[in-house]
Design an enzyme around this catalytic site. Structure first.
Site, PDB file in Angstrom:
ATOM      1  N   TRP A 183      43.511 -13.869  -3.428  1.00 31.98           N
ATOM      2  CA  TRP A 183      44.512 -14.711  -4.085  1.00 31.98           C
ATOM      3  C   TRP A 183      43.928 -15.607  -5.166  1.00 31.98           C
ATOM      4  O   TRP A 183      44.581 -15.867  -6.188  1.00 31.98           O
ATOM      5  CB  TRP A 183      45.302 -15.522  -3.051  1.00 31.98           C
ATOM      6  CG  TRP A 183      46.183 -14.654  -2.208  1.00 31.98           C
ATOM      7  CD1 TRP A 183      46.156 -14.500  -0.853  1.00 31.98           C
ATOM      8  CD2 TRP A 183      47.203 -13.765  -2.665  1.00 31.98           C
ATOM      9  NE1 TRP A 183      47.087 -13.586  -0.438  1.00 31.98           N
ATOM     10  CE2 TRP A 183      47.748 -13.114  -1.536  1.00 31.98           C
ATOM     11  CE3 TRP A 183      47.709 -13.435  -3.932  1.00 31.98           C
ATOM     12  CZ2 TRP A 183      48.779 -12.176  -1.635  1.00 31.98           C
ATOM     13  CZ3 TRP A 183      48.724 -12.491  -4.017  1.00 31.98           C
ATOM     14  CH2 TRP A 183      49.246 -11.881  -2.888  1.00 31.98           C
TER      15      TRP A 183
ATOM     16  N   ASP B 153      45.458 -24.009  -3.789  1.00 34.55           N
ATOM     17  CA  ASP B 153      46.542 -23.245  -3.169  1.00 34.55           C
ATOM     18  C   ASP B 153      46.371 -23.386  -1.656  1.00 34.55           C
ATOM     19  O   ASP B 153      45.402 -22.899  -1.089  1.00 34.55           O
ATOM     20  CB  ASP B 153      46.422 -21.786  -3.602  1.00 34.55           C
ATOM     21  CG  ASP B 153      47.384 -20.845  -2.877  1.00 34.55           C
ATOM     22  OD1 ASP B 153      48.182 -21.318  -2.049  1.00 34.55           O
ATOM     23  OD2 ASP B 153      47.313 -19.626  -3.130  1.00 34.55           O
TER      24      ASP B 153
ATOM     25  N   LYS C  13      54.623 -19.605   5.717  1.00 29.72           N
ATOM     26  CA  LYS C  13      53.557 -19.349   6.679  1.00 29.72           C
ATOM     27  C   LYS C  13      53.515 -20.427   7.758  1.00 29.72           C
ATOM     28  O   LYS C  13      53.571 -20.139   8.937  1.00 29.72           O
ATOM     29  CB  LYS C  13      52.217 -19.232   5.957  1.00 29.72           C
ATOM     30  CG  LYS C  13      52.221 -18.114   4.904  1.00 29.72           C
ATOM     31  CD  LYS C  13      50.947 -18.061   4.110  1.00 29.72           C
ATOM     32  CE  LYS C  13      51.048 -17.095   2.931  1.00 29.72           C
ATOM     33  NZ  LYS C  13      51.209 -15.697   3.337  1.00 29.72           N
TER      34      LYS C  13
END
Length: 375
Positions: A105, A175, A199
């Site tokens: 990511w 992030d 999540k």
């Protein structure tokens, strides 16, 4: 072992939500607050939704002890949309940004940011997944608009062990899609914290952004309004129609976290769950293996192989088949890395992790006994 009465969801996202929250949503779905309308039908300008929006922001502030000079925003576009939003809102300050790439990511974020300015990769890709070179080898730009890293690489199972080295004191952007609310965070050390809610704190559809006030007001001209942090802040996250149902559920999850020990309680549980699972992997005499170095292992996303360090694909397929018979789902690793992956988000309980480990031990014993019979 017997099958569980309900599914055990180890998915990486969208992930398991607390059962109590789902039941509360179910009870209110047809008539929110005795209005006779579902929250899905209500105007985003209504008093009811305005309160939900305000309460969700306040809960994040309380749980993370967010300083007054930081703004809490909600937007759409997912974490990937956040990659572009960060660059378009911040890189314009100097035209360049530093990116620490540790996995899937962060690499994706760096690639996205390169569309809008010069991206400096802080260190080359390590030979071994999860290695972070000595800080003396880092190539940091003192004129960078910001220093970016991914706190937890969901795909790879890598968790950044501490705050990144930042000798030039540039704003740090992180992030935290998969690690938010799983540990205490000193928000004052960051310029921006952002991530998808799907999540640890809610369903898919909403992105949280925590941004220091002085970083607002300098977006690129091409930045669309729906990704413009300054615009979103001025409109109190309701310039366009937000994902009202997602924000509504997220607010309930945040209240659930508060009732269950807050961030401290989530952090304690997160450590207990991951230690228990990693110990089972280590005690399997090589039948299960973790590809990530101990100092970088994620508490939240645990990738592992079945049948040795490189995995045995036929054995792994059998593992998934047997797991699903026991209603244990979404244990298959990301398509780019293979193997298994158990995601231990806040709504996943220690009891559920123990059931997974019990199955792992039984699967190992059965496989080895069958192998001995063949010999």
């Amino acid at each position: 072992m017997g099958s569980s009465s309900s599914a055990l969801n180890f998915g990486a996202g969208p992930a398991k939500l607390p059962r109590e929250v789902l039941e509360e949503v179910q009870n209110e779905l047809l008539s929110y607050n005795k209005s006779g309308m579902s929250i899905m039908e209500m105007s985003h300008r209504s008093p009811e939704y305005s309160k939900i929006n305000t309460d969700a922001q306040a809960a994040i502030r309380e749980l993370l002890n967010v300083p007054d000079n930081y703004m809490v925003l909600f937007m759409q576009g997912g974490g990937v949309g956040g990659f572009a939003a960060v660059a378009m809102n911040l890189i314009n300050r100097t035209g360049t940004a530093d990116y620490i790439v540790t996995g899937t990511w962060s690499a994706s974020a760096a690639k996205e940011a390169a569309k809008y300015g010069k991206v400096n990769i802080v260190f080359p890709k390590p030979e071994k997944l999860g290695d972070i070179p000595e800080t003396s080898t880092w190539n940091l730009n003192p004129d960078a608009s910001y220093l970016y890293y991914c706190d937890n690489e969901t795909v790879d199972g890598i968790e950044f062990p501490n705050m990144p080295y930042n000798p030039h004191d540039v704003p740090i952007v992180t992030d935290m899609s998969s690690s938010i609310m799983t540990k205490k965070v000193d928000v004052s050390k960051f310029g921006v914290i952002f991530g998808g809610a799907q999540k640890n704190i809610g369903p898919a559809g909403v992105v949280f952004v925590i941004i220091r006030e002085d970083l607002l007001g300098k977006p690129m001209d091409i930045c669309p309004s729906i990704l413009n942090f300054t615009h979103i802040y001025k409109a109190n996250s309701v310039h366009n129609t937000p994902a009202t149902l997602s924000v509504y559920i997220m607010e309930k999850v945040l209240q659930w976290i508060k009732k269950n020990g807050g961030v401290e309680g989530m952090e304690k549980q997160s450590l207990e769950k991951s230690v228990f699972l990693y110990k089972a992997i280590e005690n399997s005499n090589g039948f299960y293996s973790s590809p990530i170095d101990k100092k970088m292992r994620s508490r939240i996303n645990v990738p592992f192989r079945v049948g040795g360090p490189n995995g045995d694909e036929s054995l792994e397929a059998k593992f998934l088949e047997e797991a699903e018979k026991l209603r244990m789902y979404q244990l298959k690793g990301h398509r780019t890395v293979g193997g298994m992956r158990a995601s231990l988000y806040n709504a996943v309980t220690l009891k559920e992790v123990k059931l997974l480990v019990e199955f792992m031990e039984e699967f190992q014993n059965y496989t080895l006994s069958k192998s001995n019979q063949t010999i």
